[in-house]
Scaffold this active site. Structure first.
Site, mmCIF file in Angstrom:
data_model
loop_
_atom_site.group_PDB
_atom_site.id
_atom_site.type_symbol
_atom_site.label_atom_id
_atom_site.label_comp_id
_atom_site.label_asym_id
_atom_site.label_seq_id
_atom_site.Cartn_x
_atom_site.Cartn_y
_atom_site.Cartn_z
ATOM 1 N N GLU A 91 -7.266 30.727 -8.271
ATOM 2 C CA GLU A 91 -6.505 30.266 -9.434
ATOM 3 C C GLU A 91 -6.367 31.365 -10.476
ATOM 4 O O GLU A 91 -5.298 31.518 -11.088
ATOM 5 C CB GLU A 91 -7.168 29.025 -10.030
ATOM 6 C CG GLU A 91 -7.004 27.781 -9.155
ATOM 7 C CD GLU A 91 -7.690 26.554 -9.732
ATOM 8 O OE1 GLU A 91 -8.336 26.679 -10.800
ATOM 9 O OE2 GLU A 91 -7.593 25.472 -9.124
ATOM 10 N N HIS A 121 -2.171 21.054 -11.288
ATOM 11 C CA HIS A 121 -3.215 20.108 -10.901
ATOM 12 C C HIS A 121 -2.707 18.674 -10.823
ATOM 13 O O HIS A 121 -3.457 17.779 -10.442
ATOM 14 C CB HIS A 121 -4.387 20.178 -11.894
ATOM 15 C CG HIS A 121 -5.165 21.464 -11.811
ATOM 16 N ND1 HIS A 121 -4.697 22.645 -12.342
ATOM 17 C CD2 HIS A 121 -6.366 21.752 -11.251
ATOM 18 C CE1 HIS A 121 -5.582 23.608 -12.120
ATOM 19 N NE2 HIS A 121 -6.587 23.098 -11.460
#
Length: 319
Positions: free
Chosen positions: A163, A197
């Site tokens: 990420e 997300h």
């Protein structure tokens, strides 16, 4: 090695600035494309696609997803590198610095971790002192769990590393090269990170069909909020430190502790001593936690500038 502030300043100077290699709109579009490349394969490949019979925590799913996102990070990093170095705008050394790879920033990493630990003084107290997890660290048990459990490896190592490679290292330099204002960079790119997300909404609905959709939506919105907030903090640290290693380890540290408790009594985890007795709750644990929580927030704010100051900073960020 030429300084990155000098490299970036060529796009910001008022005296005949060089035309940016990419516009802010194109950079934002690329961030969205990067996000899609990161997430969409989860739902194309049957080995990574969630279902009522296949959990995202299954070792086979975790391994396949780690492979997928690792390839994504490599591809997206190469794209950003090519854009930065196109037409001789930046040297290889300058581009690697902008991506946060070199110099690694060991001192900056330690300072960023210290700053974040100050912010999490309360949760550290609860974990290490109240729950006596310091005993586990003496035996290196947490390290053993990271190396032996796939879910822990994903949450503490693979997830934070990929990420940060994608949403900080490969994304932030594009925004800077596009002459995007620093404040916009700090708060816009993390929004894409937070939106990345939201696929957990669908994933949770598939694996937990009996949970009300409204509760799942609330859960996803909460996740969007705190991931975007953390993304802004990580972007700030990345700009100030110029170090991918720093933001990766800060991300891993925060994943270890989770969201800080902001209400309720602080009590040790259920345990039984040698005499078969459970420890009695003490109000002092709760008082100590909330005092440290507030003191940590104050200490973090006061040291935000001094502990993130670095000669390797990508741009000047006013505190």
């Amino acid at each position: 090695m030429p300084s990155i502030p000098g490299f970036i300043s060529r796009y910001f100077t008022k005296d005949e600035p060089e035309p940016p290699p990419i516009s802010t709109r194109a950079a934002a579009f690329l961030l969205v494309v990067y996000t899609c490349i990161y997430v969409v394969p989860f739902y194309i490949n049957p080995k990574t696609r969630p279902s009522q019979t296949l959990s995202r925590d299954a070792p086979s799913v975790i391994r396949a997803r780690i492979t997928s996102v690792s390839l994504t990070c490599v591809v997206c990093s190469i794209i950003t590198f090519v854009i930065l170095t196109s037409q001789g705008r930046a040297t290889t050394a300058e581009a690697l610095h902008a991506l946060g790879y070199w110099p690694p920033g060991l001192v900056e990493t330690g300072r960023c971790l210290l700053l974040t630990a100050v912010l999490f003084a309360g949760p550290l107290y609860e974990r290490l002192v109240v729950n006596e997890e310091w005993r586990d660290w003496l035996d290196l048990r947490p390290l053993s769990e990271v190396l032996s459990e796939w879910t822990t490896w994903r949450n503490i190592v693979a997830g934070p590393l990929t990420e940060e490679m994608l949403f900080r290292s490969a994304s932030v330099p594009l925004m800077l090269a596009a002459q995007t204002p620093v404040t916009t960079t700090i708060f816009l790119s993390p929004l894409v990170f937070g939106l990345a997300h939201l696929h957990h909404f669908y994933e949770f609905r598939v694996t937990h069909p009996h949970v009300a959709a409204s509760l799942v939506l609330l859960r996803s919105l909460l996740q969007l909020g705190y991931t975007t907030l953390f993304g802004a903090y990580a972007t700030f640290l990345f700009l100030r430190s110029g170090s991918l290693l720093a933001v990766f380890l800060v991300h891993a540290f925060c994943n270890c502790l989770g969201l800080p408790r902001v209400w309720g009594p602080v009590e040790p985890a259920a345990a039984v001593d040698a005499g078969g007795q459970s420890p009695r709750p003490s109000v002092l644990w709760t008082v100590g936690y909330y005092v440290l929580l507030v003191a940590g927030a104050v200490g973090w704010y006061r040291n935000l500038g001094s502990l993130t100051e670095s000669e390797n900073a990508l741009v000047s960020v006013e505190i």
